[in-house]
Design an enzyme around this catalytic site. Structure first.
Site, PDB file in Angstrom:
ATOM      1  N   LYS A  22     -81.504  64.059  90.269  1.00  0.00           N
ATOM      2  CA  LYS A  22     -82.591  64.501  89.236  1.00  0.00           C
ATOM      3  C   LYS A  22     -83.807  63.448  89.439  1.00  0.00           C
ATOM      4  O   LYS A  22     -84.644  63.872  89.467  1.00  0.00           O
ATOM      5  CB  LYS A  22     -81.948  64.956  88.091  1.00  0.00           C
ATOM      6  CG  LYS A  22     -83.016  65.329  86.988  1.00  0.00           C
ATOM      7  CD  LYS A  22     -82.414  66.259  85.809  1.00  0.00           C
ATOM      8  CE  LYS A  22     -81.866  65.516  84.647  1.00  0.00           C
ATOM      9  NZ  LYS A  22     -82.798  64.778  84.059  1.00  0.00           N
ATOM     10  N   SER A  23     -83.419  62.381  89.115  1.00  0.00           N
ATOM     11  CA  SER A  23     -84.445  61.304  88.947  1.00  0.00           C
ATOM     12  C   SER A  23     -85.222  61.100  90.235  1.00  0.00           C
ATOM     13  O   SER A  23     -86.323  61.131  90.195  1.00  0.00           O
ATOM     14  CB  SER A  23     -83.626  59.999  88.592  1.00  0.00           C
ATOM     15  OG  SER A  23     -83.125  59.978  87.352  1.00  0.00           O
ATOM     16  N   ARG A  27     -89.367  62.149  91.077  1.00  0.00           N
ATOM     17  CA  ARG A  27     -90.097  61.152  91.650  1.00  0.00           C
ATOM     18  C   ARG A  27     -90.766  61.275  93.053  1.00  0.00           C
ATOM     19  O   ARG A  27     -91.801  61.037  93.339  1.00  0.00           O
ATOM     20  CB  ARG A  27     -89.327  59.633  91.662  1.00  0.00           C
ATOM     21  CG  ARG A  27     -89.134  58.954  90.259  1.00  0.00           C
ATOM     22  CD  ARG A  27     -87.959  58.026  90.225  1.00  0.00           C
ATOM     23  NE  ARG A  27     -87.917  57.345  89.205  1.00  0.00           N
ATOM     24  CZ  ARG A  27     -87.241  57.836  87.942  1.00  0.00           C
ATOM     25  NH1 ARG A  27     -86.777  59.111  87.835  1.00  0.00           N
ATOM     26  NH2 ARG A  27     -87.279  57.327  86.745  1.00  0.00           N
ATOM     27  N   GLY A  94     -87.841  65.296  79.831  1.00  0.00           N
ATOM     28  CA  GLY A  94     -88.438  64.197  79.208  1.00  0.00           C
ATOM     29  C   GLY A  94     -89.050  63.466  80.514  1.00  0.00           C
ATOM     30  O   GLY A  94     -90.236  62.755  80.295  1.00  0.00           O
ATOM     31  N   ASP A 313     -76.227  58.647  80.800  1.00  0.00           N
ATOM     32  CA  ASP A 313     -76.286  60.167  80.702  1.00  0.00           C
ATOM     33  C   ASP A 313     -74.852  60.628  81.033  1.00  0.00           C
ATOM     34  O   ASP A 313     -74.432  61.930  80.505  1.00  0.00           O
ATOM     35  CB  ASP A 313     -77.050  60.817  81.889  1.00  0.00           C
ATOM     36  CG  ASP A 313     -78.465  60.460  81.967  1.00  0.00           C
ATOM     37  OD1 ASP A 313     -78.890  60.438  80.797  1.00  0.00           O
ATOM     38  OD2 ASP A 313     -79.324  60.499  82.840  1.00  0.00           O
ATOM     39  N   LYS A 340     -81.879  61.874  72.961  1.00  0.00           N
ATOM     40  CA  LYS A 340     -81.854  62.264  74.394  1.00  0.00           C
ATOM     41  C   LYS A 340     -82.342  64.154  74.038  1.00  0.00           C
ATOM     42  O   LYS A 340     -82.940  64.416  72.865  1.00  0.00           O
ATOM     43  CB  LYS A 340     -80.622  62.353  74.771  1.00  0.00           C
ATOM     44  CG  LYS A 340     -80.607  60.856  75.341  1.00  0.00           C
ATOM     45  CD  LYS A 340     -81.350  60.634  76.874  1.00  0.00           C
ATOM     46  CE  LYS A 340     -81.243  59.242  76.854  1.00  0.00           C
ATOM     47  NZ  LYS A 340     -82.268  58.822  78.025  1.00  0.00           N
ATOM     48  N   ARG A 344     -77.266  63.215  71.183  1.00  0.00           N
ATOM     49  CA  ARG A 344     -75.866  63.270  71.666  1.00  0.00           C
ATOM     50  C   ARG A 344     -74.472  62.495  71.122  1.00  0.00           C
ATOM     51  O   ARG A 344     -73.280  63.073  71.358  1.00  0.00           O
ATOM     52  CB  ARG A 344     -75.861  62.840  73.193  1.00  0.00           C
ATOM     53  CG  ARG A 344     -76.561  63.608  73.945  1.00  0.00           C
ATOM     54  CD  ARG A 344     -76.825  63.169  75.367  1.00  0.00           C
ATOM     55  NE  ARG A 344     -77.457  64.253  76.336  1.00  0.00           N
ATOM     56  CZ  ARG A 344     -78.100  63.962  77.347  1.00  0.00           C
ATOM     57  NH1 ARG A 344     -78.043  62.959  78.172  1.00  0.00           N
ATOM     58  NH2 ARG A 344     -78.624  64.720  78.016  1.00  0.00           N
TER      59      ARG A 344
END
Ligand code: S3P
Length: 429
Positions: A22-23, A27, A94, A313, A340, A344
């Site tokens: 995902k990150s 990017r 986020g 995470d 988050k 959490r």
């Protein structure tokens, strides 16, 4: 949508393909959008969060299209973004909102960013602070939240001490710094995931990372690149945990990101006694390799502040794992979990208690003494993808049936999570 989870006989799978990181996907899209030329991102994550980033960029005039496994992005380069005709919807993401703040701060346009109910409760002052120091014009709701409006302005490089180990804040500052006059230096808590720093080299940026400092000379334009997205280790973690917990299981996963800023989960479960091996095949720009894991007997573990960014995470899943460990598990220094997609720590405690487990919570973590028997229950996801998936794994080791309410929220990072779960539990010998 509800999903019903039961204990399987075993959990076996070598055919499963874990979706893209995902990150790195976010990017790849964002760096491609600001670069000069045509960027190719291979095996991008199709999750809702990354789609939110794509939607925002399209509204800013960026052309993005897909051909087979490749996503192509025609970067705006020196031309810059178009003023959007609508407010930018960041959904639940986020990363989209915070990183876009950095990109837009030094642009020539004005834009308003908003998100869903969860994102509207998440703090934005932490990003706004350094960007304002650089000269950004940002109006926040109630001084800390979105919707927020950014009016692009001329930025100045700064020396900034990062006090929160957050890659989203770090990335926002780095991307603003590229557009600023003069050099920006970031020091302090810079050890969070380093995908931006690594990818910027592929986009031919001048960025220096040395002894806990990041130096970014300003007035830089990126050149288009090819980005290969490995599978997401935070997603792989769910299946790794399931294989470790369920007797007679073994699992081999290929093409997983083994970036050392992301492998905290693997290191911790090794300490907990999990039989797990990794082999890195590719080193640059991102270490990628395979992971092999099998059912193991587990013992309690301790995680302190320093290790938290490398597994932030995965902590809800580690809480589930801790209930099955012999002995005491203590996680501390993880107060970021409170802000988050849900709180959490509370979400984990509420759901573990409803499954009959005992957990002691603290402002920055929790303690679990195991092993404990989990009983099937109805799980509240709090619309948080990682809570839905972590408690699906809990359902695999619980007595009776576990019902995951609102299970579709997993699509934020793993649209096929429940399909793959069925595949992995059907492959039983
Ligand atoms: C992310 C950074 C982490 C992580 C999030 C993705 C990123 O958040 O929790 O899922 O892509 O930069 P923080 O930067 O808030 O720690």
């Amino acid at each position: 949508m509800k999903e019903i989870i039961k204990r399987p006989q075993s959990f076996v799978g070598s055919s499963i393909l874990i979706p893209g990181d995902k990150s790195i996907s976010h990017r790849g899209l964002i760096l491609g959008a600001i670069a000069q030329g045509l960027t190719e991102v291979v095996d991008i994550l199709e999750g809702e969060d990354v789609q939110s980033t794509g939607k925002c960029l399209r509204a800013l005039g960026v052309k993005i299209w897909k051909e087979g496994r490749s996503t192509w992005i025609e970067g705006v380069g020196r031309k810059g973004f178009q003023t959007p005709t609508e407010n930018l919807d960041c959904g639940n993401s986020g990363t989209t909102m915070r990183v876009m703040m950095g990109v837009l701060a030094g642009s020539t346009i004005e834009a308003t960013l908003f998100g869903d109910a969860s994102l509207s409760k998440r703090p934005m002052k932490r990003v706004c602070g350094p960007l304002r120091e650089m000269g950004a014009e940002i109006i926040l709701t109630n001084e800390n939240f979105s919707p927020l409006t950014i009016k692009g302005s001329a930025l100045q490089g700064i020396n900034y001490e990062l006090k929160i180990a957050s890659a989203q804040i770090k990335t926002a500052i780095i991307l603003a710094a590229l557009q600023a006059k003069g050099t920006t230096t970031i020091f302090g808590e810079v050890g969070s995931r380093d995908h931006t720093e690594r990818l910027l080299e592929s986009f031919q940026a001048n960025i220096k990372v040395s002894s806990g400092e990041i130096h970014i000379p300003g007035s830089q334009y990126l050149k288009a690149a090819k980005v290969i997205v490995p599978s997401d280790p935070s997603t792989a973690a769910f299946w790794i945990a399931a294989a470790a917990l369920i007797p007679n299981s073994q699992l081999e996963l290929q093409n997983i990101s083994l970036n050392p800023t992301r492998t905290g989960f693997i290191e911790v479960i090794k300490r907990a006694g999990v039989k797990i091996e990794t082999k890195t095949h590719i080193q640059n720009p991102e270490p990628i390799g395979k992971v092999r894991v099998q059912h193991s007997l587990l013992k309690g573990f301790t995680i302190e502040k320093d290790e938290v960014p490398s597994l932030i995470d995965e902590i809800p899943l580690l809480a589930v794992l801790a209930t099955q460990c012999e002995g005491t598990t203590v996680i501390s220094g993880a107060e970021e979990l409170r802000v988050k997609e849900s709180d959490r720590i509370e979400a984990v405690a509420t759901n573990l208690r409803s499954m009959g487990a005992v957990i002691e919570t603290y402002p920055d973590g929790f303690k679990i003494v195991g092993p404990q028997t989990l009983k099937g229950a109805t799980i509240k996801t709090f619309h948080d993808h990682r809570i839905a998936m972590a408690f699906s794994v809990a359902g695999l080791v619980a007595d009776g049936e576990t019902i995951i309410e609102d299970a579709q929220c997993a699509a934020v990072s793993y649209p096929d999570f429940y399909l793959d779960l069925k595949k992995l539990t059907k492959e039983n010998p």
